[in-house]
Design a protein around this motif. Structure first.
Motif, mmCIF file in Angstrom:
data_model
loop_
_atom_site.group_PDB
_atom_site.id
_atom_site.type_symbol
_atom_site.label_atom_id
_atom_site.label_comp_id
_atom_site.label_asym_id
_atom_site.label_seq_id
_atom_site.Cartn_x
_atom_site.Cartn_y
_atom_site.Cartn_z
ATOM 1 N N VAL A 143 75.782 71.491 -32.615
ATOM 2 C CA VAL A 143 76.140 70.396 -33.537
ATOM 3 C C VAL A 143 77.652 70.439 -33.854
ATOM 4 C CG1 VAL A 143 75.837 69.588 -35.918
ATOM 5 C CG2 VAL A 143 73.835 70.225 -34.533
ATOM 6 N N GLY A 144 78.252 69.258 -33.859
ATOM 7 C CA GLY A 144 79.649 69.123 -34.302
ATOM 8 C C GLY A 144 80.675 69.627 -33.318
ATOM 9 N N MET B 206 80.707 65.718 -27.708
ATOM 10 C CA MET B 206 79.552 64.847 -27.984
ATOM 11 C C MET B 206 79.413 64.573 -29.470
ATOM 12 S SD MET B 206 76.493 66.180 -25.533
ATOM 13 C CE MET B 206 76.834 66.915 -23.971
ATOM 14 N N ASN B 207 80.032 65.424 -30.276
ATOM 15 C CA ASN B 207 79.942 65.263 -31.729
ATOM 16 C C ASN B 207 78.512 65.094 -32.224
ATOM 17 O OD1 ASN B 207 81.547 65.239 -34.051
ATOM 18 N ND2 ASN B 207 83.063 64.042 -32.857
ATOM 19 N N LEU B 208 77.634 65.929 -31.731
ATOM 20 C CA LEU B 208 76.209 65.841 -32.092
ATOM 21 C C LEU B 208 76.024 66.160 -33.576
ATOM 22 C CD1 LEU B 208 74.674 67.584 -28.941
ATOM 23 C CD2 LEU B 208 74.672 65.146 -29.481
ATOM 24 N N THR B 209 75.092 65.453 -34.186
ATOM 25 C CA THR B 209 74.791 65.665 -35.605
ATOM 26 C C THR B 209 73.496 66.475 -35.751
ATOM 27 O OG1 THR B 209 73.415 63.696 -35.722
ATOM 28 C CG2 THR B 209 75.775 63.393 -36.158
ATOM 29 N N ASP B 210 73.239 66.903 -36.994
ATOM 30 C CA ASP B 210 71.977 67.598 -37.268
ATOM 31 C C ASP B 210 70.788 66.707 -36.911
ATOM 32 O OD1 ASP B 210 72.515 70.247 -38.245
ATOM 33 O OD2 ASP B 210 73.446 69.325 -39.989
ATOM 34 N N LYS B 211 70.945 65.389 -37.172
ATOM 35 C CA LYS B 211 69.859 64.442 -36.842
ATOM 36 C C LYS B 211 69.564 64.439 -35.340
ATOM 37 C CE LYS B 211 68.904 60.410 -39.563
ATOM 38 N NZ LYS B 211 69.249 59.030 -39.906
ATOM 39 N N ASP B 212 70.633 64.458 -34.547
ATOM 40 C CA ASP B 212 70.453 64.496 -33.086
ATOM 41 C C ASP B 212 69.724 65.777 -32.691
ATOM 42 O OD1 ASP B 212 71.987 62.130 -32.800
ATOM 43 O OD2 ASP B 212 73.860 63.289 -32.696
ATOM 44 N N PHE B 213 70.159 66.878 -33.300
ATOM 45 C CA PHE B 213 69.540 68.165 -32.986
ATOM 46 C C PHE B 213 68.057 68.154 -33.357
ATOM 47 C CE2 PHE B 213 68.446 72.627 -33.439
ATOM 48 C CZ PHE B 213 69.102 73.230 -32.379
ATOM 49 N N ASP B 214 67.744 67.599 -34.553
ATOM 50 C CA ASP B 214 66.346 67.527 -35.004
ATOM 51 C C ASP B 214 65.505 66.695 -34.033
ATOM 52 O OD1 ASP B 214 66.998 69.049 -37.191
ATOM 53 O OD2 ASP B 214 67.171 67.349 -38.571
#
Ligand code: HEM
Length: 144
Positions: A142-143, A99-107
């Motif tokens: 994340v990541g 999914m390559n989630l970013t910190d922004k997605d997590f936030d």
């Protein structure tokens, strides 16, 4: 004696009024303080609603089996908060792999969780306890 009785009654009634409604004591697990199974289910349902309406991240969930995700989130929160459940899902790394989630997605996800807990009237103190359990999972999510 006649004069004493009303005073005594007032003291007794006062003691009743200040007694907790439910037996919520310090040693209760976070699971119990969240309201047990119905409390955790309410948090998960409200979270999924908020995530579903969140244009920043809802695209990630478009192909997910939401009933299954709901079941696994309930299990995970129940187990992590000291409830009588076993989490049967995949690891956080594996679940979010590709999914390559970013910190922004997590936030955004955490913001939705906070909004959900506020909506179902979880107190700010309990919210902090929940966030303290899930915040540290950031590197596993994340990541990946
Ligand atoms: C601490 C934060 C998070 C927790 C505790 C969490 C928890 C979970 C759990 C328990 C599952 C199911 C595991 C399984 O299928 O075996 C899952 C799946 C999933 N998570 Fe998360 N998650 C977190 C953050 C995020 C974020 C930030 C996003 C996206 C913005 C996200 C998107 C997804 C998606 C799309 C799935 C479904 C994958 C599929 O359909 O196979 N998660 N998550």
């Amino acid at each position: 004696m006649k004069m004493l009785l009303p005073g005594l009654l007032a003291v007794l009634l006062g003691a009743c009024a200040s007694a907790p409604q439910k037996s919520v004591v310090k040693n209760d697990t976070l699971y119990q303080r969240l309201g047990g199974a119905p409390g955790v289910e309410a948090v998960v349902d409200a979270s999924l609603r908020h995530v579903h309406g969140d244009l920043r991240i809802n695209i990630f969930f478009e192909n997910s089996d939401l009933a299954d995700l709901r079941r696994l989130l309930i299990e995970q929160i129940c187990a992590a908060t000291g409830g009588p459940c076993t989490y049967t899902g995949r690891s956080m790394e594996e679940s979010h792999s590709g999914m390559n989630l970013t910190d922004k997605d997590f936030d955004a996800f955490v913001e939705d969780l906070i909004a959900a807990m506020t909506e179902v009237k979880v107190s700010p103190e309990l919210q902090q306890e929940v966030l303290a359990l899930f915040g540290p999972m950031r590197p596993q999510v994340v990541g990946q």
